[in-house]
Scaffold this motif. Structure first.
Motif, PDB file in Angstrom:
ATOM      1  N   ALA A 148       4.193  11.143  15.209  1.00  0.00           N
ATOM      2  CA  ALA A 148       2.525  11.013  14.687  1.00  0.00           C
ATOM      3  C   ALA A 148       2.529   9.979  13.828  1.00  0.00           C
ATOM      4  CB  ALA A 148       1.646  12.673  14.561  1.00  0.00           C
ATOM      5  N   ARG A 149       3.921  10.013  13.151  1.00  0.00           N
ATOM      6  CA  ARG A 149       4.151   9.233  11.743  1.00  0.00           C
ATOM      7  C   ARG A 149       2.872   9.736  10.743  1.00  0.00           C
ATOM      8  NH1 ARG A 149       7.508   4.366  13.226  1.00  0.00           N
ATOM      9  NH2 ARG A 149       6.746   3.851  11.245  1.00  0.00           N
ATOM     10  N   LEU A 150       2.732  11.032  10.615  1.00  0.00           N
ATOM     11  CA  LEU A 150       1.908  11.546   9.797  1.00  0.00           C
ATOM     12  C   LEU A 150       2.808  12.198   9.445  1.00  0.00           C
ATOM     13  CD1 LEU A 150      -1.404  13.152  10.902  1.00  0.00           C
ATOM     14  CD2 LEU A 150       0.020  14.398   8.818  1.00  0.00           C
ATOM     15  N   ALA A 151       2.479  12.240   7.705  1.00  0.00           N
ATOM     16  CA  ALA A 151       2.514  12.491   6.559  1.00  0.00           C
ATOM     17  C   ALA A 151       1.903  14.081   5.689  1.00  0.00           C
ATOM     18  CB  ALA A 151       3.779  12.011   5.423  1.00  0.00           C
ATOM     19  N   ILE A 152       2.308  15.226   5.357  1.00  0.00           N
ATOM     20  CA  ILE A 152       1.855  15.977   4.710  1.00  0.00           C
ATOM     21  C   ILE A 152       2.530  16.692   3.558  1.00  0.00           C
ATOM     22  CG2 ILE A 152       0.895  18.623   4.714  1.00  0.00           C
ATOM     23  CD1 ILE A 152       1.192  17.710   8.057  1.00  0.00           C
ATOM     24  N   GLU A 153       1.728  15.994   2.199  1.00  0.00           N
ATOM     25  CA  GLU A 153       2.118  16.161   1.238  1.00  0.00           C
ATOM     26  C   GLU A 153       1.031  17.636   0.644  1.00  0.00           C
ATOM     27  OE1 GLU A 153       4.837  15.319  -0.178  1.00  0.00           O
ATOM     28  OE2 GLU A 153       4.896  13.303  -0.419  1.00  0.00           O
ATOM     29  N   TYR A 154       2.427  18.053  -0.345  1.00  0.00           N
ATOM     30  CA  TYR A 154       1.326  19.203  -0.541  1.00  0.00           C
ATOM     31  C   TYR A 154       0.951  18.977  -2.651  1.00  0.00           C
ATOM     32  CZ  TYR A 154      -0.333  23.542  -3.259  1.00  0.00           C
ATOM     33  OH  TYR A 154      -1.228  24.230  -4.829  1.00  0.00           O
ATOM     34  N   LEU A 214      12.604   5.678   2.834  1.00  0.00           N
ATOM     35  CA  LEU A 214      11.075   5.389   2.272  1.00  0.00           C
ATOM     36  C   LEU A 214       9.959   6.311   1.137  1.00  0.00           C
ATOM     37  CD1 LEU A 214       9.312   3.203   5.775  1.00  0.00           C
ATOM     38  CD2 LEU A 214      10.678   2.271   3.049  1.00  0.00           C
ATOM     39  N   ALA A 215      10.451   7.791   1.654  1.00  0.00           N
ATOM     40  CA  ALA A 215       9.974   8.458   1.432  1.00  0.00           C
ATOM     41  C   ALA A 215      10.775  10.229   2.154  1.00  0.00           C
ATOM     42  CB  ALA A 215       8.349   8.858   1.282  1.00  0.00           C
ATOM     43  N   ILE A 216      10.511  11.387   1.568  1.00  0.00           N
ATOM     44  CA  ILE A 216      11.283  11.998   1.805  1.00  0.00           C
ATOM     45  C   ILE A 216       9.474  13.718   1.232  1.00  0.00           C
ATOM     46  CG2 ILE A 216      12.248  14.434   2.066  1.00  0.00           C
ATOM     47  CD1 ILE A 216      14.778  12.411   0.378  1.00  0.00           C
ATOM     48  N   PRO A 217       9.156  13.150   2.359  1.00  0.00           N
ATOM     49  CA  PRO A 217       7.801  14.220   2.321  1.00  0.00           C
ATOM     50  C   PRO A 217       7.536  15.564   2.621  1.00  0.00           C
ATOM     51  CG  PRO A 217       7.786  13.176   4.500  1.00  0.00           C
ATOM     52  CD  PRO A 217       8.766  12.784   3.338  1.00  0.00           C
ATOM     53  N   ASP A 218       7.168  16.025   1.892  1.00  0.00           N
ATOM     54  CA  ASP A 218       7.078  18.008   1.978  1.00  0.00           C
ATOM     55  C   ASP A 218       6.950  17.958   3.823  1.00  0.00           C
ATOM     56  OD1 ASP A 218       7.065  17.795  -0.778  1.00  0.00           O
ATOM     57  OD2 ASP A 218       4.490  17.822  -1.063  1.00  0.00           O
ATOM     58  N   ILE A 245      -0.889  10.050   5.260  1.00  0.00           N
ATOM     59  CA  ILE A 245      -0.432  11.105   4.355  1.00  0.00           C
ATOM     60  C   ILE A 245      -1.646  11.515   4.634  1.00  0.00           C
ATOM     61  CG2 ILE A 245      -0.172  11.455   2.193  1.00  0.00           C
ATOM     62  CD1 ILE A 245       0.564   8.186   3.071  1.00  0.00           C
ATOM     63  N   HIS A 246      -1.367  12.932   4.518  1.00  0.00           N
ATOM     64  CA  HIS A 246      -2.543  13.776   5.069  1.00  0.00           C
ATOM     65  C   HIS A 246      -1.537  14.449   3.461  1.00  0.00           C
ATOM     66  CE1 HIS A 246      -5.163  17.605   5.516  1.00  0.00           C
ATOM     67  NE2 HIS A 246      -5.379  16.729   6.195  1.00  0.00           N
ATOM     68  N   THR A 247      -2.922  15.305   2.809  1.00  0.00           N
ATOM     69  CA  THR A 247      -3.067  15.692   1.206  1.00  0.00           C
ATOM     70  C   THR A 247      -3.313  16.723   1.344  1.00  0.00           C
ATOM     71  OG1 THR A 247      -2.576  13.677   0.245  1.00  0.00           O
ATOM     72  CG2 THR A 247      -2.816  15.232  -1.366  1.00  0.00           C
ATOM     73  N   TRP A 248      -3.049  17.859   0.370  1.00  0.00           N
ATOM     74  CA  TRP A 248      -3.287  19.470   0.400  1.00  0.00           C
ATOM     75  C   TRP A 248      -3.299  20.092  -0.987  1.00  0.00           C
ATOM     76  CZ3 TRP A 248      -5.114  23.355   4.515  1.00  0.00           C
ATOM     77  CH2 TRP A 248      -4.862  22.715   5.978  1.00  0.00           C
ATOM     78  N   ARG A 307       4.284   5.891  -3.511  1.00  0.00           N
ATOM     79  CA  ARG A 307       5.121   6.235  -2.187  1.00  0.00           C
ATOM     80  C   ARG A 307       4.007   5.829  -1.174  1.00  0.00           C
ATOM     81  NH1 ARG A 307       7.633  11.717  -3.079  1.00  0.00           N
ATOM     82  NH2 ARG A 307       4.943  12.497  -2.942  1.00  0.00           N
ATOM     83  N   ARG A 308       2.533   6.482  -1.598  1.00  0.00           N
ATOM     84  CA  ARG A 308       1.186   6.507  -0.715  1.00  0.00           C
ATOM     85  C   ARG A 308       1.853   4.856  -0.040  1.00  0.00           C
ATOM     86  NH1 ARG A 308      -2.250  10.345  -0.340  1.00  0.00           N
ATOM     87  NH2 ARG A 308      -1.181  11.181  -1.873  1.00  0.00           N
ATOM     88  N   ARG A 309       1.459   4.148  -0.976  1.00  0.00           N
ATOM     89  CA  ARG A 309       1.519   2.835  -0.903  1.00  0.00           C
ATOM     90  C   ARG A 309       2.573   2.536   0.732  1.00  0.00           C
ATOM     91  NH1 ARG A 309      -0.909   0.672  -6.297  1.00  0.00           N
ATOM     92  NH2 ARG A 309      -3.113   0.841  -5.969  1.00  0.00           N
ATOM     93  N   THR A 310       3.760   2.580   0.255  1.00  0.00           N
ATOM     94  CA  THR A 310       4.943   2.534   0.609  1.00  0.00           C
ATOM     95  C   THR A 310       4.904   2.827   1.999  1.00  0.00           C
ATOM     96  OG1 THR A 310       6.339   2.215  -0.856  1.00  0.00           O
ATOM     97  CG2 THR A 310       6.895   2.259   0.708  1.00  0.00           C
TER      98      THR A 310
END
Length: 293
Positions: A233-239, A223-227, A268-271, A257-260
């Motif tokens: 916790a099913r929590l993705a962090i993106e810079y 589905l995705a490869i987050p940073d 999704i937690h964006t920095w 990708r965010r919607r998926t």
């Protein structure tokens, strides 16, 4: 004579040996990138060409090192490098150090350093470059550099090579403590220096260390490869750097990708760079999200 002109850069000594007259050497259609060197065409902007123009007048046994080695290997610069735009060369103890504008010479401690050839230039190995830069980088930036050497795309080293190189550093070497502290924190398959700084910031803040570029799967489909991510916790962090805001194609891909991920119950937690400079609010929000999960 035509052959030597076509093979630029060339030295004045080579021109004389090829039968060129002094007036031709002095007034020919070429540049003088360094004393004793002639070259045809405009001055190059890329570091490899600049090094090749310097190479003919360097003594035997010299190799490019430090920030110049990073440039030749195509490695991102960490913060804190000394004179990062100069050309750095490493010289054996038995040779005179070259004194030329824009060139910084370092005396070689190891008489038989590990070198490679890049773009036609002798270069100190990535592992030895990491070791050498410990005398001017912090632990954080040594980790940033170590990660950069082990990039997901076009890595130039491996963690076992760095481990072997660090183990060969003599006791009492300047920066050895920082190398020992940095080595266990280096992670392979990263994509940017800012991602590394974010990972270290989260760790230093007392949060669990997130996974690096771990694929998120739905059955056998990625589905995705987050940073960074906390899979449990099913929590993705993106810079998100500036390109994520200014490049429409990147922005559109990020949105899809965010919607998926959200459709599969991931947060999704964006920095951004601003969050790294002042992380208080972003850290508080991340802690709350983790606690809810």
């Amino acid at each position: 004579m035509q052959r030597i002109v076509e093979a630029t850069p060339f030295t004045v000594a080579q021109a004389r040996a090829a039968g060129m007259f002094e007036w031709q050497i002095a007034h020919g259609p070429w540049r003088i990138p360094h004393s004793g060197v002639r070259a045809v065409g405009p001055a190059p902007s890329d570091i490899a060409a600049r090094c090749r123009e310097l190479l003919p007048v360097l003594p035997d046994g010299v190799a490019f090192c430090r920030s110049t080695a990073l440039d030749l290997f195509g490695v991102d610069h960490p913060r804190g490098l000394s004179h990062p735009t100069a050309i750095h060369v490493q010289v054996p103890r038995t040779r005179a150090r070259p004194r030329r504008t824009g060139v910084i010479a370092h005396t070689r401690v190891n008489p038989h350093p590990a070198t490679r050839t890049r773009h036609g230039c002798p270069v100190i190995s990535p592992e030895r470059t990491w070791i050498d830069l410990a005398d001017e980088l912090t632990v954080t930036e040594l980790v940033v550099l170590g990660d950069a050497l082990l990039r997901r795309s076009r890595p130039v080293s491996r963690i076992d090579f760095l481990t072997l190189a660090q183990g060969e550093v003599p006791a009492g070497t300047r920066g050895l403590r920082r190398l020992r502290a940095a080595l266990p924190l280096i992670r392979a398959r990263t994509d940017s220096c800012q991602e590394t700084r974010l990972r270290l910031l989260l760790r230093d803040a007392g949060l669990p260390e997130p996974e690096v570029n771990r694929p998120i799967l739905d059955r056998q489909r990625i589905l995705a490869i987050p940073d960074l991510s906390y899979p449990d916790a099913r929590l993705a962090i993106e810079y998100d750097g500036d390109i994520h805001r200014t490049d429409r194609r990147t922005w559109t891909r990020d949105l899809a990708r965010r919607r998926t991920l959200e459709a599969h119950n991931w947060l999704i937690h964006t920095w951004t760079a601003a969050d790294l400079r002042d992380p208080t609010r972003a850290l508080g929000h991340l802690r709350r999200q983790l606690s809810r999960r």
